[in-house]
Design an enzyme around this catalytic site. Sequence first.
Site, PDB file in Angstrom:
ATOM      1  N   GLY A   9      31.693  58.247  23.279  1.00  0.00           N
ATOM      2  CA  GLY A   9      30.415  58.763  22.766  1.00  0.00           C
ATOM      3  C   GLY A   9      29.268  58.225  23.616  1.00  0.00           C
ATOM      4  N   GLY A  12      29.759  54.424  24.359  1.00  0.00           N
ATOM      5  CA  GLY A  12      30.966  54.185  25.159  1.00  0.00           C
ATOM      6  C   GLY A  12      30.770  54.617  26.607  1.00  0.00           C
ATOM      7  CE  LYS A  77      29.259  58.800  16.154  1.00  0.00           C
ATOM      8  NZ  LYS A  77      27.837  58.451  16.284  1.00  0.00           N
ATOM      9  CE  LYS A 185      21.828  48.847  15.875  1.00  0.00           C
ATOM     10  NZ  LYS A 185      23.004  49.306  16.512  1.00  0.00           N
ATOM     11  CB  SER A 256      24.129  57.400  16.679  1.00  0.00           C
ATOM     12  OG  SER A 256      23.787  56.565  15.603  1.00  0.00           O
TER      13      SER A 256
END
Length: 318
Positions: A9, A12, A77, A185, A256
């Site tokens: 993704g 990555g 994910k 986060k 995302s």
Amino acid sequence: MKILIVGAGAIGLLLTGIISHNGGEVVLFSRRSEVAKYISKNGIKIISEKNEYVSRAECVSSIEPDAKYDLAIVTVKSYDTANIAKLLSEKLSRQTYVLTLQNGLNNAETLANFLGHERVFPGITMQSSTLLGTNEVLHVFNGLTIIGNYAGPPTEDVRKIAHSLSMYGVPCNISENIWRNIWFKLMVNSVINPLTAILRVKNGLLLEIPFIDTLIKNILEEAISIARLHGHEFELDDCFDKIIRIIRETGNNKSSMLQDIEGGRKTEIDYLNGKIVQLAAKHGLEMPINRALTILVKGIEKMNNDSKINKWRNSIQL
Ligand code: PAF
């Protein structure tokens, strides 16, 4: 250090491209063989404000048994973590360390269930990138990556990993309390991701929305109350200021979740705001703002799916 990046993704691809560009030994793993072939043939294109380059990269669609990597970095994910954890536990050599840089809670724990917590390093990354194509990303913000030990103070091994990543162009710090960083986060993603996905805006445009600061504080108040029940104290104004700064720094990024919505994919909402709601319920608490955001994002996911089904139905009727 031989590194396997798991998941092709936006993050990555970005990590593989940067590490390879800076001389690191890195292999990317995608389960889709057509993607693996395409990336191995064409490399990874990284576009940023300052420059643009193509990194040569090997991309594989299977991991050979007893694969000898020093480190595997998981970027898939959150809803795929258990599947990947099982695969990695079957394929990787027992000496390979596994670092997670995913969004959401419980990824490290899921990996540890399959691989043993001694091999797993929890982490977060503020790297921000938008997927532009199968092998192409826009690198919006060269944010810090923070990693730590699953249990106990930082070891020599975690220092080595952080040093290698920094050396290969991925700035990385070590945390004495990585679980606290993961909770923070979670708050970042619980604010930015659903709001950008619902409003369909890049991160920076959030700041143009009237009264958004009140809504951001409402989301954070709920998240902070749940973090407290899990042993992490956060201060509202401090979290708010830090998140506003992150929104500015990543202003040109599509979160995302917005990328998932636009791509017609499932989102990570259950592992972000949905997780806050779920954890609160265990304590008999209600989190109305996070619940509302979860319902709205799930509604958008469903409408995306329904419109795909309708298109398919219409094409059959024709
Ligand atoms: O999920 C994301 O998009 C990223 O974690 C972040 C930092 C919110 C930037 O867009």
